[in-house]
Design a protein around this motif. Structure first.
Motif, PDB file in Angstrom:
ATOM      1  N   LEU A  43      26.828  20.364 -22.466  1.00  0.00           N
ATOM      2  CA  LEU A  43      26.906  19.208 -21.578  1.00  0.00           C
ATOM      3  C   LEU A  43      27.374  17.965 -22.093  1.00  0.00           C
ATOM      4  O   LEU A  43      28.306  17.358 -21.083  1.00  0.00           O
ATOM      5  CB  LEU A  43      25.446  19.022 -20.999  1.00  0.00           C
ATOM      6  N   PHE A  44      26.986  17.523 -23.185  1.00  0.00           N
ATOM      7  CA  PHE A  44      27.646  16.311 -23.605  1.00  0.00           C
ATOM      8  C   PHE A  44      29.464  16.521 -23.744  1.00  0.00           C
ATOM      9  O   PHE A  44      30.279  15.677 -23.643  1.00  0.00           O
ATOM     10  CB  PHE A  44      27.266  16.143 -25.151  1.00  0.00           C
ATOM     11  N   ASP A  45      29.728  17.892 -24.485  1.00  0.00           N
ATOM     12  CA  ASP A  45      31.199  18.205 -24.493  1.00  0.00           C
ATOM     13  C   ASP A  45      31.818  17.840 -23.197  1.00  0.00           C
ATOM     14  O   ASP A  45      33.375  17.378 -23.126  1.00  0.00           O
ATOM     15  CB  ASP A  45      31.301  19.329 -25.195  1.00  0.00           C
ATOM     16  N   GLU A  46      31.280  18.504 -22.027  1.00  0.00           N
ATOM     17  CA  GLU A  46      32.120  18.420 -20.716  1.00  0.00           C
ATOM     18  C   GLU A  46      32.038  17.256 -20.428  1.00  0.00           C
ATOM     19  O   GLU A  46      33.291  16.755 -19.874  1.00  0.00           O
ATOM     20  CB  GLU A  46      31.242  19.370 -19.800  1.00  0.00           C
ATOM     21  N   LEU A  47      30.909  16.245 -20.430  1.00  0.00           N
ATOM     22  CA  LEU A  47      31.089  14.928 -19.848  1.00  0.00           C
ATOM     23  C   LEU A  47      31.903  14.081 -20.658  1.00  0.00           C
ATOM     24  O   LEU A  47      32.613  12.937 -20.154  1.00  0.00           O
ATOM     25  CB  LEU A  47      29.492  14.238 -20.032  1.00  0.00           C
ATOM     26  N   SER A  48      31.899  14.513 -21.798  1.00  0.00           N
ATOM     27  CA  SER A  48      32.900  13.484 -22.774  1.00  0.00           C
ATOM     28  C   SER A  48      34.416  13.425 -22.427  1.00  0.00           C
ATOM     29  O   SER A  48      35.430  12.723 -22.897  1.00  0.00           O
ATOM     30  CB  SER A  48      32.891  13.783 -24.140  1.00  0.00           C
ATOM     31  N   LYS A  49      34.995  14.623 -21.598  1.00  0.00           N
ATOM     32  CA  LYS A  49      36.053  14.563 -21.215  1.00  0.00           C
ATOM     33  C   LYS A  49      36.820  13.474 -20.364  1.00  0.00           C
ATOM     34  O   LYS A  49      37.887  13.050 -20.280  1.00  0.00           O
ATOM     35  CB  LYS A  49      36.568  15.892 -20.479  1.00  0.00           C
ATOM     36  N   LEU A  50      35.685  12.987 -19.731  1.00  0.00           N
ATOM     37  CA  LEU A  50      35.742  11.768 -18.674  1.00  0.00           C
ATOM     38  C   LEU A  50      35.518  10.377 -19.889  1.00  0.00           C
ATOM     39  O   LEU A  50      34.554   9.960 -19.938  1.00  0.00           O
ATOM     40  CB  LEU A  50      34.660  11.515 -17.672  1.00  0.00           C
ATOM     41  N   THR A  51      36.698   9.843 -20.322  1.00  0.00           N
ATOM     42  CA  THR A  51      36.476   8.779 -21.358  1.00  0.00           C
ATOM     43  C   THR A  51      36.139   7.545 -20.748  1.00  0.00           C
ATOM     44  O   THR A  51      35.783   6.737 -21.803  1.00  0.00           O
ATOM     45  CB  THR A  51      38.099   8.838 -21.660  1.00  0.00           C
ATOM     46  N   PHE A  52      35.939   7.155 -19.571  1.00  0.00           N
ATOM     47  CA  PHE A  52      35.464   6.093 -19.335  1.00  0.00           C
ATOM     48  C   PHE A  52      33.683   5.920 -19.243  1.00  0.00           C
ATOM     49  O   PHE A  52      33.393   4.983 -18.914  1.00  0.00           O
ATOM     50  CB  PHE A  52      35.999   5.560 -17.587  1.00  0.00           C
ATOM     51  N   LEU A  53      33.246   7.206 -19.283  1.00  0.00           N
ATOM     52  CA  LEU A  53      31.836   7.064 -19.239  1.00  0.00           C
ATOM     53  C   LEU A  53      31.130   6.912 -20.674  1.00  0.00           C
ATOM     54  O   LEU A  53      31.765   7.115 -21.720  1.00  0.00           O
ATOM     55  CB  LEU A  53      31.345   8.599 -18.985  1.00  0.00           C
ATOM     56  N   GLU A  54      29.959   6.211 -20.572  1.00  0.00           N
ATOM     57  CA  GLU A  54      29.124   5.993 -21.772  1.00  0.00           C
ATOM     58  C   GLU A  54      28.026   7.117 -21.750  1.00  0.00           C
ATOM     59  O   GLU A  54      27.218   7.228 -20.722  1.00  0.00           O
ATOM     60  CB  GLU A  54      28.516   4.497 -21.783  1.00  0.00           C
ATOM     61  N   ILE A  55      27.771   7.711 -22.877  1.00  0.00           N
ATOM     62  CA  ILE A  55      26.933   8.876 -22.750  1.00  0.00           C
ATOM     63  C   ILE A  55      26.014   8.806 -23.968  1.00  0.00           C
ATOM     64  O   ILE A  55      26.270   8.312 -25.156  1.00  0.00           O
ATOM     65  CB  ILE A  55      27.662  10.253 -23.205  1.00  0.00           C
ATOM     66  N   ALA A  56      24.686   8.941 -23.694  1.00  0.00           N
ATOM     67  CA  ALA A  56      23.607   8.847 -24.861  1.00  0.00           C
ATOM     68  C   ALA A  56      22.727  10.014 -24.675  1.00  0.00           C
ATOM     69  O   ALA A  56      22.519  10.608 -23.284  1.00  0.00           O
ATOM     70  CB  ALA A  56      23.039   7.548 -24.840  1.00  0.00           C
ATOM     71  N   GLU A  57      21.964  10.288 -25.767  1.00  0.00           N
ATOM     72  CA  GLU A  57      20.815  11.276 -25.476  1.00  0.00           C
ATOM     73  C   GLU A  57      19.369  10.973 -25.310  1.00  0.00           C
ATOM     74  O   GLU A  57      19.267   9.725 -25.782  1.00  0.00           O
ATOM     75  CB  GLU A  57      20.986  12.132 -26.862  1.00  0.00           C
ATOM     76  N   ARG A  58      18.779  11.525 -24.666  1.00  0.00           N
ATOM     77  CA  ARG A  58      17.571  11.283 -24.246  1.00  0.00           C
ATOM     78  C   ARG A  58      16.520  12.479 -24.293  1.00  0.00           C
ATOM     79  O   ARG A  58      17.136  13.449 -24.390  1.00  0.00           O
ATOM     80  CB  ARG A  58      17.033  10.564 -22.990  1.00  0.00           C
ATOM     81  N   ASN A  59      15.171  12.319 -24.405  1.00  0.00           N
ATOM     82  CA  ASN A  59      14.492  13.523 -24.731  1.00  0.00           C
ATOM     83  C   ASN A  59      14.369  14.605 -23.693  1.00  0.00           C
ATOM     84  O   ASN A  59      14.570  15.636 -23.706  1.00  0.00           O
ATOM     85  CB  ASN A  59      12.824  13.176 -24.769  1.00  0.00           C
ATOM     86  N   GLU A  60      14.559  14.222 -22.358  1.00  0.00           N
ATOM     87  CA  GLU A  60      14.817  15.014 -21.042  1.00  0.00           C
ATOM     88  C   GLU A  60      16.075  15.637 -20.933  1.00  0.00           C
ATOM     89  O   GLU A  60      16.531  16.556 -20.419  1.00  0.00           O
ATOM     90  CB  GLU A  60      14.290  14.227 -20.004  1.00  0.00           C
ATOM     91  N   GLY A  61      17.085  15.000 -21.740  1.00  0.00           N
ATOM     92  CA  GLY A  61      18.518  15.425 -21.381  1.00  0.00           C
ATOM     93  C   GLY A  61      19.438  14.400 -21.960  1.00  0.00           C
ATOM     94  O   GLY A  61      19.394  13.751 -22.898  1.00  0.00           O
ATOM     95  N   LEU A  62      20.374  14.003 -20.872  1.00  0.00           N
ATOM     96  CA  LEU A  62      21.547  12.760 -21.333  1.00  0.00           C
ATOM     97  C   LEU A  62      21.475  11.792 -20.182  1.00  0.00           C
ATOM     98  O   LEU A  62      20.895  11.976 -19.035  1.00  0.00           O
ATOM     99  CB  LEU A  62      22.862  13.659 -21.341  1.00  0.00           C
ATOM    100  N   ILE A  63      21.976  10.717 -20.607  1.00  0.00           N
ATOM    101  CA  ILE A  63      21.895   9.625 -19.601  1.00  0.00           C
ATOM    102  C   ILE A  63      23.367   9.211 -19.786  1.00  0.00           C
ATOM    103  O   ILE A  63      24.123   8.996 -20.689  1.00  0.00           O
ATOM    104  CB  ILE A  63      20.987   8.245 -20.027  1.00  0.00           C
ATOM    105  N   VAL A  64      24.197   8.966 -18.507  1.00  0.00           N
ATOM    106  CA  VAL A  64      25.609   8.958 -18.358  1.00  0.00           C
ATOM    107  C   VAL A  64      25.453   7.650 -17.630  1.00  0.00           C
ATOM    108  O   VAL A  64      25.158   7.297 -16.475  1.00  0.00           O
ATOM    109  CB  VAL A  64      26.288   9.950 -17.679  1.00  0.00           C
ATOM    110  N   ILE A  65      26.461   6.692 -18.299  1.00  0.00           N
ATOM    111  CA  ILE A  65      26.703   5.385 -17.670  1.00  0.00           C
ATOM    112  C   ILE A  65      28.016   5.082 -17.128  1.00  0.00           C
ATOM    113  O   ILE A  65      28.636   5.063 -18.130  1.00  0.00           O
ATOM    114  CB  ILE A  65      26.274   4.058 -18.424  1.00  0.00           C
ATOM    115  N   ASN A  66      28.586   4.685 -15.924  1.00  0.00           N
ATOM    116  CA  ASN A  66      29.529   4.377 -15.634  1.00  0.00           C
ATOM    117  C   ASN A  66      29.885   2.910 -15.309  1.00  0.00           C
ATOM    118  O   ASN A  66      29.383   2.585 -14.046  1.00  0.00           O
ATOM    119  CB  ASN A  66      30.008   5.556 -14.426  1.00  0.00           C
ATOM    120  N   VAL A  67      30.219   2.011 -15.801  1.00  0.00           N
ATOM    121  CA  VAL A  67      30.431   0.747 -15.620  1.00  0.00           C
ATOM    122  C   VAL A  67      31.843   0.616 -14.937  1.00  0.00           C
ATOM    123  O   VAL A  67      32.909   0.662 -15.574  1.00  0.00           O
ATOM    124  CB  VAL A  67      30.343  -0.177 -16.711  1.00  0.00           C
ATOM    125  N   GLU A  68      31.701   0.383 -13.608  1.00  0.00           N
ATOM    126  CA  GLU A  68      33.143   0.258 -12.741  1.00  0.00           C
ATOM    127  C   GLU A  68      33.578  -1.422 -13.094  1.00  0.00           C
ATOM    128  O   GLU A  68      34.768  -1.454 -12.992  1.00  0.00           O
ATOM    129  CB  GLU A  68      32.555   0.309 -11.258  1.00  0.00           C
TER     130      GLU A  68
END
Length: 252
Positions: free
Chosen positions: A38-63
């Motif tokens: 999942l991380f690898d797929e989301l990392s294709k969007l370079t403007f996203l900030e991605i971090a790991e959490r126990n339940e999964g991933l958190i993705v932040i898009n600061v516009e």
């Protein structure tokens, strides 16, 4: 497990984002692979900030950010093992319905990207789309009503301006006629003045003496003025001069 260091979210920043969020939605979903895929797929969007959490991933898009560099418009997406939750900001002066449509468009694009690693309940997507269509219909309707109201207001203003223009045009025509009349009268006065001034003092003195001689030593100034078209003031002035020089005598 460390997924990567492409993007890093500081805990304090995440808390500030959560405190500013005002709306959101979530759907049921299930991850097929592991968080690394999942991380690898989301990392294709370079403007996203991605971090790991126990339940999964958190993705932040600061516009966008404010003048202090703090997030202004943004969204936070939680990719958990059994659901996906989206929270987003909506600032004052912005249409909530329009903002939700923009976020939904972004979210569907992200789902397309992670389709191989996440299984999403199609009914949840249909429900989101149904609500989006409803919001879109209301937004367009409100937009139309607002534009119609503005059009109606402008139409009334145009009618008022037309009436004012017609009134000003009539006033202008009236003033033009009055101005023409005044100009004509002025020209007439100029002609009369020139006629009055055309009689020299010498000629006027002779005519006055002749008039007095022909009228038994008397003069009617008003009558003399009418006959010779000379102002009474000038006649009186000349009579005084003739008396002072001894050409005439004043009777008591």
């Amino acid at each position: 497990m460390i997924l990567g260091n492409k993007k890093k979210v500081i805990g304090k920043e995440e808390r500030e984002l959560k405190e500013s969020i005002v709306d959101g939605f979530e759907i049921r979903a299930r991850i097929k692979g592991d968080k690394k895929d999942l991380f690898d797929e989301l990392s294709k969007l370079t403007f996203l900030e991605i971090a790991e959490r126990n339940e999964g991933l958190i993705v932040i898009n600061v516009e966008s950010r404010d003048i202090r560099k703090k997030p202004y418009l943004f969204s936070v997406t939680y990719f958990d093992r059994d659901k996906i939750k989206v929270l987003y900001s909506c600032v004052a002066g912005m249409s909530p319905k329009k903002r939700r449509l923009d976020i939904l468009s972004y979210f569907l694009n992200v789902l397309t990207l992670v389709g191989d690693t996440y299984v999403v309940d199609e009914k949840e997507i249909y429900q989101l789309l149904q609500n989006a269509i409803k919001d879109m219909s209301e937004y367009v309707t409100l937009d139309y009503e607002r534009m119609y109201a503005e059009h109606d207001s402008l139409k009334n203003e145009v009618q008022t301006l037309k009436k004012q223009t017609a009134t000003l045009r009539e006033s202008n025509e009236l003033l033009s006629r009055e101005n023409y009349g005044l100009k004509t009268r002025l020209e007439e006065y100029k002609l009369k003045l020139e006629k009055y001034e055309s009689v020299s003092d010498e000629v006027l003195a002779v005519r006055l003496q002749e008039w007095i001689s022909e009228h038994s030593g008397e003069i009617d100034i008003t009558e003399f003025s009418r006959v010779y078209e000379v102002p009474e003031s000038r006649i009186e002035e000349m009579l005084n001069k003739l008396v002072m020089k001894g050409f005439l005598e004043s009777r008591d």
